[in-house]
Motif scaffolding. Structure first.
Motif, PDB file in Angstrom:
ATOM      1  N   ALA A 236       0.824  -1.208   0.000  1.00 55.89           N
ATOM      2  CA  ALA A 236       0.000   0.000   0.000  1.00 55.89           C
ATOM      3  C   ALA A 236       0.854   1.251   0.000  1.00 55.89           C
ATOM      4  O   ALA A 236       0.534   2.239  -0.675  1.00 55.89           O
ATOM      5  N   LEU A 237       1.943   1.246   0.749  1.00 46.81           N
ATOM      6  CA  LEU A 237       2.850   2.389   0.755  1.00 46.81           C
ATOM      7  C   LEU A 237       3.468   2.611  -0.624  1.00 46.81           C
ATOM      8  O   LEU A 237       3.613   3.754  -1.073  1.00 46.81           O
ATOM      9  N   ALA A 238       3.823   1.514  -1.293  1.00 41.06           N
ATOM     10  CA  ALA A 238       4.390   1.640  -2.640  1.00 41.06           C
ATOM     11  C   ALA A 238       3.358   2.198  -3.616  1.00 41.06           C
ATOM     12  O   ALA A 238       3.686   3.028  -4.475  1.00 41.06           O
ATOM     13  N   SER A 239       2.111   1.771  -3.499  1.00 34.86           N
ATOM     14  CA  SER A 239       1.058   2.287  -4.375  1.00 34.86           C
ATOM     15  C   SER A 239       0.842   3.774  -4.150  1.00 34.86           C
ATOM     16  O   SER A 239       0.756   4.555  -5.109  1.00 34.86           O
ATOM     17  N   LEU A 240       0.757   4.177  -2.881  1.00 38.21           N
ATOM     18  CA  LEU A 240       0.565   5.586  -2.571  1.00 38.21           C
ATOM     19  C   LEU A 240       1.765   6.415  -3.018  1.00 38.21           C
ATOM     20  O   LEU A 240       1.598   7.531  -3.534  1.00 38.21           O
ATOM     21  N   THR A 241       2.965   5.887  -2.845  1.00 37.12           N
ATOM     22  CA  THR A 241       4.169   6.598  -3.282  1.00 37.12           C
ATOM     23  C   THR A 241       4.165   6.816  -4.788  1.00 37.12           C
ATOM     24  O   THR A 241       4.439   7.914  -5.279  1.00 37.12           O
ATOM     25  N   LEU A 242       3.841   5.776  -5.513  1.00 39.95           N
ATOM     26  CA  LEU A 242       3.846   5.878  -6.971  1.00 39.95           C
ATOM     27  C   LEU A 242       2.788   6.855  -7.471  1.00 39.95           C
ATOM     28  O   LEU A 242       3.068   7.713  -8.321  1.00 39.95           O
ATOM     29  N   LEU A 243       1.572   6.755  -6.949  1.00 41.58           N
ATOM     30  CA  LEU A 243       0.493   7.636  -7.396  1.00 41.58           C
ATOM     31  C   LEU A 243       0.795   9.100  -7.058  1.00 41.58           C
ATOM     32  O   LEU A 243       0.580   9.995  -7.890  1.00 41.58           O
ATOM     33  N   THR A 244       1.300   9.334  -5.856  1.00 43.77           N
ATOM     34  CA  THR A 244       1.598  10.703  -5.453  1.00 43.77           C
ATOM     35  C   THR A 244       2.744  11.287  -6.262  1.00 43.77           C
ATOM     36  O   THR A 244       2.702  12.444  -6.694  1.00 43.77           O
ATOM     37  N   ILE A 297       9.183   8.799 -14.829  1.00 41.47           N
ATOM     38  CA  ILE A 297       7.935   8.159 -14.433  1.00 41.47           C
ATOM     39  C   ILE A 297       7.907   6.709 -14.893  1.00 41.47           C
ATOM     40  O   ILE A 297       7.472   5.809 -14.153  1.00 41.47           O
ATOM     41  N   ALA A 298       8.349   6.453 -16.111  1.00 43.17           N
ATOM     42  CA  ALA A 298       8.359   5.085 -16.633  1.00 43.17           C
ATOM     43  C   ALA A 298       9.273   4.190 -15.813  1.00 43.17           C
ATOM     44  O   ALA A 298       8.931   3.036 -15.495  1.00 43.17           O
ATOM     45  N   ILE A 299      10.440   4.706 -15.432  1.00 43.19           N
ATOM     46  CA  ILE A 299      11.384   3.907 -14.642  1.00 43.19           C
ATOM     47  C   ILE A 299      10.801   3.587 -13.267  1.00 43.19           C
ATOM     48  O   ILE A 299      10.862   2.436 -12.801  1.00 43.19           O
ATOM     49  N   ILE A 300      10.229   4.578 -12.612  1.00 43.50           N
ATOM     50  CA  ILE A 300       9.662   4.357 -11.278  1.00 43.50           C
ATOM     51  C   ILE A 300       8.494   3.379 -11.337  1.00 43.50           C
ATOM     52  O   ILE A 300       8.349   2.503 -10.475  1.00 43.50           O
ATOM     53  N   PHE A 301       7.653   3.498 -12.360  1.00 42.08           N
ATOM     54  CA  PHE A 301       6.514   2.587 -12.466  1.00 42.08           C
ATOM     55  C   PHE A 301       6.981   1.157 -12.723  1.00 42.08           C
ATOM     56  O   PHE A 301       6.427   0.206 -12.150  1.00 42.08           O
ATOM     57  N   LEU A 302       7.976   0.975 -13.570  1.00 40.58           N
ATOM     58  CA  LEU A 302       8.459  -0.374 -13.839  1.00 40.58           C
ATOM     59  C   LEU A 302       9.077  -1.001 -12.590  1.00 40.58           C
ATOM     60  O   LEU A 302       8.913  -2.199 -12.340  1.00 40.58           O
ATOM     61  N   LEU A 303       9.775  -0.195 -11.804  1.00 41.59           N
ATOM     62  CA  LEU A 303      10.386  -0.722 -10.585  1.00 41.59           C
ATOM     63  C   LEU A 303       9.350  -1.057  -9.518  1.00 41.59           C
ATOM     64  O   LEU A 303       9.538  -2.008  -8.750  1.00 41.59           O
ATOM     65  N   GLY A 304       8.270  -0.273  -9.444  1.00 46.03           N
ATOM     66  CA  GLY A 304       7.266  -0.491  -8.398  1.00 46.03           C
ATOM     67  C   GLY A 304       5.986  -1.112  -8.872  1.00 46.03           C
ATOM     68  O   GLY A 304       4.984  -1.096  -8.144  1.00 46.03           O
TER      69      GLY A 304
END
Length: 319
Positions: A236-244, A297-304
């Protein structure tokens, strides 16, 4: 004689619980009149197979339609200025203009824009994750009068459009002398009702017996939140981090209102400065800058991606 009888009985008992040989199992499968079933227990029928194929074809078409504009933007960043809007549309450039990526760095303050955007995205993400997870723990585990009503009122602010209170908010921040500073954007987005809602839903999937056992061991509520709830809430923390992070990185309206100094511009405001009018804008250069802005953004999304999907999938469940 008695020993022989006992031995025969033991052998018979063992044979009753011994799995049949491979040959016997194969014969039983051939004689079984039941239709073959899928892994999920549903019958594999021709209609079901056709429906599954149609679903895959639809998903492929949807993915192509979704990625086509992005692919066109990336390919157009390697075209010349006159070739971008050629008719008919040419997907591949006739001559690959790599100079566009050099010019976007030399003819603009791209490094300053990326630095400001990265600073805002990191600080806002950290504050939203901190405040959202902490407030969600209070709503999920603490018992106080009016808790449910207060939570509904707080989450209800998600439905209120920002444009309805944008002007009073601007006046308030101007009176605090933080307008035209990065602090204005940080104060605007440091707290978010969506993060509280997301984390609260995830906290409720964690057995409350863990918190009760921790209280019996003498841990305070702050220690329970930090040592038990947070480590168990990584998805959940990873989801919130990515969205924010993504929302802050792509934010345009907030910086447009509060950041008037060009040295404080984010990458979205900086790239907008390239579009003075439709006729003298070098869109190939603009697309090069947009491609650069999408890469983090693409790099962060692929990692998370793994944690993001897991967090979204489990945040709607209740334990």
């Amino acid at each position: 004689m008695a020993q022989q009888v006992e031995k025969d009985a033991a052998d018979q008992l063992v044979s009753d619980f011994t799995p049949p040989t491979a040959a016997v199992r194969n014969l039983r499968k051939l004689s079984d009149p039941k239709p073959r079933r899928a892994a999920d227990g549903d019958k594999i029928t021709p209609g079901r197979r056709v429906g599954r194929i149609a679903m895959y074809v639809g998903l492929i078409i949807f993915a192509i339609a979704l990625l086509a504009p992005f692919a066109w933007m990336v390919l157009s960043s390697f075209k010349s200025a006159n070739e971008v809007f050629s008719v008919p549309v040419k997907w591949l450039p006739e001559t690959w203009v790599w100079q566009n990526y050099v010019d976007i760095w030399t003819e603009s303050n791209m490094l300053v824009w990326i630095r400001n955007t990265l600073f805002l995205a990191v600080v806002v993400t950290f504050l939203q994750v901190l405040t959202g997870s902490f407030a969600a723990y209070g709503f999920a585990r603490m018992r106080f009068k009016g808790r449910d009503v207060l939570f509904l009122l707080y989450v209800g602010t998600i439905a209120v459009p920002w444009q309805s209170y944008m002007i009073p908010q601007f006046i308030l921040l101007s009176n605090f002398k933080v307008s035209n500073t990065l602090w204005a954007i940080i104060l605007l987005q440091a707290f978010g009702a969506f993060g509280v809602f997301l984390m609260k839903q995830f906290y409720e999937t964690i057995p409350e017996e863990l918190s009760e056992a921790a209280r019996l061991d003498g841990l305070s509520e702050y220690a329970i939140w930090r040592k038990i709830m947070l480590p168990l809430s990584i998805p959940a923390l990873a989801s919130l981090t990515l969205l924010t992070f993504v929302n802050t990185w792509n934010d345009y309206l907030g910086p447009l209102i509060y950041l008037r100094n060009p040295d404080l511009w984010t990458i979205q405001l900086g790239l907008k400065s390239f579009v003075s009018n439709l006729f003298d804008t070098n869109y190939a250069l603009l697309f090069a800058g947009l491609t650069i802005s999408v890469i983090p953004i693409a790099i962060i999304f692929l990692l998370g991606q793994k944690y993001f999907v897991e967090g979204i999938a489990t945040s709607g469940l209740k334990g």
